[in-house]
Design an enzyme around this catalytic site. Structure first.
Site, PDB file in Angstrom:
ATOM      1  N   ASP A  82       0.806  -1.225   0.000  1.00 17.89           N
ATOM      2  CA  ASP A  82       0.000   0.000   0.000  1.00 17.89           C
ATOM      3  C   ASP A  82       0.836   1.270   0.000  1.00 17.89           C
ATOM      4  OD1 ASP A  82      -2.457  -1.192  -0.147  1.00 17.89           O
ATOM      5  OD2 ASP A  82      -2.820  -1.194   2.007  1.00 17.89           O
ATOM      6  N   ARG A 107       0.502  -1.548   7.750  1.00 20.09           N
ATOM      7  CA  ARG A 107       1.016  -0.338   7.118  1.00 20.09           C
ATOM      8  C   ARG A 107       1.950   0.477   8.027  1.00 20.09           C
ATOM      9  NH1 ARG A 107      -3.077   3.095   3.581  1.00 20.09           N
ATOM     10  NH2 ARG A 107      -1.032   3.676   2.738  1.00 20.09           N
ATOM     11  N   ARG A 153      -9.895   5.875  10.917  1.00 21.42           N
ATOM     12  CA  ARG A 153      -8.440   5.754  10.951  1.00 21.42           C
ATOM     13  C   ARG A 153      -7.806   6.757  11.917  1.00 21.42           C
ATOM     14  NH1 ARG A 153      -6.506   2.942   6.413  1.00 21.42           N
ATOM     15  NH2 ARG A 153      -8.014   1.316   5.894  1.00 21.42           N
ATOM     16  N   HIS A 182     -11.385   7.248   4.742  1.00 18.31           N
ATOM     17  CA  HIS A 182     -10.510   8.416   4.840  1.00 18.31           C
ATOM     18  C   HIS A 182     -11.268   9.636   4.340  1.00 18.31           C
ATOM     19  CE1 HIS A 182      -6.369   6.173   4.673  1.00 18.31           C
ATOM     20  NE2 HIS A 182      -6.633   6.568   5.900  1.00 18.31           N
ATOM     21  N   CYS A 276      -5.223   9.433  -3.467  1.00 17.40           N
ATOM     22  CA  CYS A 276      -4.462   8.497  -2.627  1.00 17.40           C
ATOM     23  C   CYS A 276      -3.028   8.349  -3.119  1.00 17.40           C
ATOM     24  CB  CYS A 276      -5.137   7.134  -2.591  1.00 17.40           C
ATOM     25  SG  CYS A 276      -6.649   7.059  -1.610  1.00 17.40           S
TER      26      CYS A 276
END
Length: 282
Positions: A82, A107, A153, A182, A276
């Protein structure tokens, strides 16, 4: 006696749109894959094609360059599929870098990797955060204000941390739909005082705040939000967004923007698109 003349209200003139060149950071999807599930878009049992992902990513990079932006590239690390989603790697305002601390262990190594890149690149005002935040995924600058997402998140306590570090007012917004985990999946900044967003992604209180702050915002319909149409990048004139978001493309054109449709379907399998992949450095 003077003749009576009817007056007809003229439509308000469209604002003049001007593109602003930005310095951007991206990361090639060399190790892109979906091997775990940390958002509803990810399905490890669904095949991915790293070659297609790389081709789509290269097309996005070339598009930025053709529009006059500069693009720097951080080297991807094996085992971090990612890392291509550079927007999550940090938040940069006026040369100050707030590092990212990820919620999911898959992550967590990305945060230090991105912060090391900034340190080696000559950035001197760096902050390793105390609280979880996922970079520009949940922090979006609108003029001299920050919009800050939470709900899935980013820890809401990080909002105060960001405000203290950047010296800009931070407005917290709560996300309530896991498909839009997000802030940058549910809202896009178009200019220093314009945004577009999907109301259903936000809590009632956050919707009220957005209506108060941006009464003339473009409101996305469910079908455009569902293809990640709000995961977009704007330079003030050109708006890069998924080409499937046809409703938003039409609304943007009506507002005087130049919408540019992009195909990033392979990366969408991991829950990411244009924004992103794009971290704004300046």
């Amino acid at each position: 006696m003077a003749a009576h003349t009817d007056t007809v209200d003229q439509p308000a003139p469209r604002p003049a749109r001007t593109a602003v060149a930005h310095r951007l950071l991206m990361c090639r999807p060399q190790y892109f894959d979906v091997t775990y599930r940390i958002n509803p878009w990810m399905n490890p049992h669904k095949p991915t094609d790293a070659g297609t992902a790389l081709l789509q990513w290269e097309q996005l990079r070339e598009l930025y360059l053709s529009l006059g932006h500069s693009v720097e590239v951080i080297e991807p690390l094996e085992g971090l599929p990612d890392m291509v989603f550079a927007a999550n790697g940090a938040t940069v305002v006026d040369g100050k870098v707030l590092g990212a601390r990820f919620r999911h262990r898959e992550r967590t190594a990305e945060g230090p990797a991105y912060l090391d890149w900034f340190a080696q690149g000559g950035f001197t005002e760096l902050l390793w955060p105390e609280h979880i935040n996922e970079g520009e995924g949940d922090y979006l600058r609108v003029g001299r204000r920050m919009l800050a997402g939470t709900g899935f998140r980013t820890d809401p306590r990080s909002h105060a941390e960001a405000q203290e570090f950047f010296g800009l007012p931070v407005t917290g917004l709560t996300l309530v739909d896991p498909d839009f985990y997000h802030l940058d999946t549910a809202l896009a900044v178009l200019s220093p005082d314009e945004v577009m967003y999907y109301p259903a992604a936000f809590s009632p209180g956050s919707r009220a705040v957005l209506r108060e702050m941006f009464p003339d915002a473009i409101l996305a319909r469910a079908q455009d939000a569902a293809v990640f149409g709000l995961n977009a990048f704007s330079d003030g004139l050109n708006v890069l967004l998924p080409q499937a978001a046809t409703g938003l493309i039409a609304q943007l054109r009506e507002r005087g923007f130049n919408p540019v449709g992009v195909s990033l379907g392979e990366l969408l399998k991991a829950g990411g698109s244009v924004k992103c992949c794009t971290l704004t450095l300046s």
